[in-house]
Design an enzyme around this catalytic site. Structure first.
Site, short mmCIF file in Angstrom:
data_model
loop_
_atom_site.label_atom_id
_atom_site.label_comp_id
_atom_site.label_asym_id
_atom_site.label_seq_id
_atom_site.Cartn_x
_atom_site.Cartn_y
_atom_site.Cartn_z
N THR A 157 -60.61 -45.47 -10.02
CA THR A 157 -62.19 -44.97 -9.99
C THR A 157 -61.90 -46.04 -11.25
O THR A 157 -61.30 -46.86 -11.75
CB THR A 157 -62.29 -43.27 -10.51
OG1 THR A 157 -62.58 -42.52 -9.32
CG2 THR A 157 -63.41 -42.84 -11.82
N ARG A 185 -66.38 -34.42 1.16
CA ARG A 185 -65.40 -34.05 0.35
C ARG A 185 -66.37 -34.64 -0.75
O ARG A 185 -67.10 -35.27 -1.27
CB ARG A 185 -64.84 -34.43 0.33
CG ARG A 185 -63.51 -34.45 -1.20
CD ARG A 185 -63.42 -35.71 -1.65
NE ARG A 185 -62.48 -35.36 -2.25
CZ ARG A 185 -62.22 -36.32 -3.81
NH1 ARG A 185 -62.63 -37.27 -3.93
NH2 ARG A 185 -61.56 -36.01 -4.18
N SER A 187 -65.96 -35.09 -4.75
CA SER A 187 -65.10 -35.96 -5.96
C SER A 187 -65.39 -35.23 -7.71
O SER A 187 -66.61 -34.83 -7.56
CB SER A 187 -66.55 -37.88 -6.21
OG SER A 187 -65.19 -37.99 -7.49
N ASP A 188 -64.52 -34.92 -8.22
CA ASP A 188 -64.80 -34.38 -9.47
C ASP A 188 -65.50 -35.83 -10.72
O ASP A 188 -66.17 -34.78 -11.50
CB ASP A 188 -63.25 -34.46 -10.36
CG ASP A 188 -62.56 -36.38 -10.20
OD1 ASP A 188 -62.74 -36.96 -9.45
OD2 ASP A 188 -62.70 -36.42 -11.43
N THR A 206 -59.62 -40.52 -13.71
CA THR A 206 -59.59 -40.54 -12.98
C THR A 206 -58.33 -40.32 -12.04
O THR A 206 -57.45 -39.32 -13.15
CB THR A 206 -59.24 -42.25 -12.75
OG1 THR A 206 -58.86 -43.20 -11.61
CG2 THR A 206 -58.17 -42.66 -13.48
N GLY A 207 -58.39 -40.22 -10.59
CA GLY A 207 -56.66 -39.21 -10.58
C GLY A 207 -57.11 -38.83 -9.34
O GLY A 207 -58.92 -38.56 -8.78
N VAL A 208 -56.63 -37.43 -8.60
CA VAL A 208 -56.72 -36.72 -7.37
C VAL A 208 -58.23 -35.76 -8.14
O VAL A 208 -58.25 -34.47 -8.68
CB VAL A 208 -56.21 -35.95 -7.24
CG1 VAL A 208 -56.10 -35.40 -5.95
CG2 VAL A 208 -54.86 -37.33 -6.59
N GLY A 209 -58.92 -36.16 -7.87
CA GLY A 209 -60.70 -34.42 -7.59
C GLY A 209 -59.58 -33.41 -7.78
O GLY A 209 -60.66 -32.57 -8.87
N1 ASP Z 1 -61.50 -38.98 -9.47
C1 ASP Z 1 -61.88 -39.40 -8.37
C2 ASP Z 1 -61.51 -38.76 -6.85
O1 ASP Z 1 -61.05 -37.90 -6.51
C3 ASP Z 1 -60.87 -41.14 -7.06
C4 ASP Z 1 -60.33 -41.65 -8.73
O2 ASP Z 1 -60.20 -41.03 -9.61
O3 ASP Z 1 -58.93 -42.22 -8.10
O4 ASP Z 1 -62.62 -38.76 -6.10
#
Ligand code: ASP
Length: 282
Positions: A157, A185, A187-188, A206-209
């Protein structure tokens, strides 16, 4: 007079390919973009600067936002982006917008409206109503990954937090999502879990939303700092909460006092920081 600062991130190296050449290319690009953002910040507000920096990151196909976004399970790209002004406390964002080159600019335009977070077709229709032309952000590499079904679960992200010479903070975050996700879905990145700013602090994640939302990461760090914690202490406490379930996230932050911090739960986020004197890139 406050010393302006800007920090940006470009997600995780693990996004799609972790080879040394890609890592180096991302670092070079981050260096270039953070320097351009700093020069811009000297003449503009923090709010204008975070949108500018995110636009440059969205335009760079190395990063998973705008051009270069991950493709979802049905072959479409749906992007999310948000911006928050620390002074007015206005948050605006687009969720699952399609066929625009720069989602952050659509989010920025929504700051002027009463309805400030739009999703799906409504977000795309709003972009068209603002004269934003259709643009297909799918690049050949992402199409190939999608065809090979290897795009699944890339993490990446982009984001920016800036502090201007008036002491104002703003944060912006933009994403192409996790890749290969289910249609619908959320995203965060266009929520206050992924992007937050007020008069004291700004955070972009960033990361797993799903993990970021579970600990409301950006808002949690922001609230802790606003209530008196140092930026480092607020990051540590919030990342402990994430570690409790092995959550996967990274974040960057700046305070009105000029504190800067970044952390990631797993190696390793790519980020760049400058106060004009030194450009740090990791
Ligand atoms: N946070 C983002 C999401 O989950 C993805 C990411 O940051 O890579 O959509």
């Amino acid at each position: 007079m406050i010393k302006p600062k800007v920090i940006i991130h470009g997600g995780f190296f693990s996004e799609s390919h972790t080879d040394a050449a890609t890592k180096l290319a991302k670092q070079e690009s981050m260096k270039r973009i953070v320097s351009l953002a700093y020069a811009y910040l000297l003449e503009h507000t923090a709010l204008e600067t975070v949108a500018f920096a995110c636009e440059l990151l969205e335009d760079d196909p190395l990063f998973n936002a705008g051009i270069g976004s991950q493709i979802q399970s049905d072959g479409q790209v749906r992007m999310s982006a948000s911006i928050m002004d620390g002074i007015s406390r206005k948050f605006s964002g687009v969720i699952n917008i399609q066929d625009v080159k720069n989602p952050i600019r659509v989010a920025e335009k929504l700051l002027a409206y009463d309805d400030r977070v739009l999703g799906g077709e409504g977000a795309t229709a709003f972009a068209r109503s603002q004269g934003i032309e259709p643009f297909d952000v799918r690049i050949p590499q992402r199409i190939k990954e999608w065809e090979d079904k290897v795009a699944a679960r890339g993490i990446g992200t982009v984001g920016c937090v800036a502090l201007d010479s008036k002491g104002h903070i703003a944060a912006a975050t933009s994403t192409g999502g996790k890749g290969f996700e289910m249609v619908g879905r959320i995203s965060d990145s266009a929520t206050v879990a992924g992007n937050f700013a007020n008069y004291a602090v700004g955070i972009s994640c960033t990361g797993v939303g799903e993990d970021i939302v579970s600990v409301a990461l950006a808002a949690a760090i922001g609230t802790r700092v606003t209530d008196g914690a140092s930026l480092e202490a607020a990051f540590k406490k919030s990342f402990e909460e994430l570690a409790a379930f092995d959550g996967f996230a990274g974040a960057i932050g700046l305070t009105a006092q000029g504190e800067v911090y970044h952390a990631d739960s797993h190696p390793s986020m790519v980020y760049a920081l400058t106060d004009g004197a030194v450009v740090e890139v990791f």
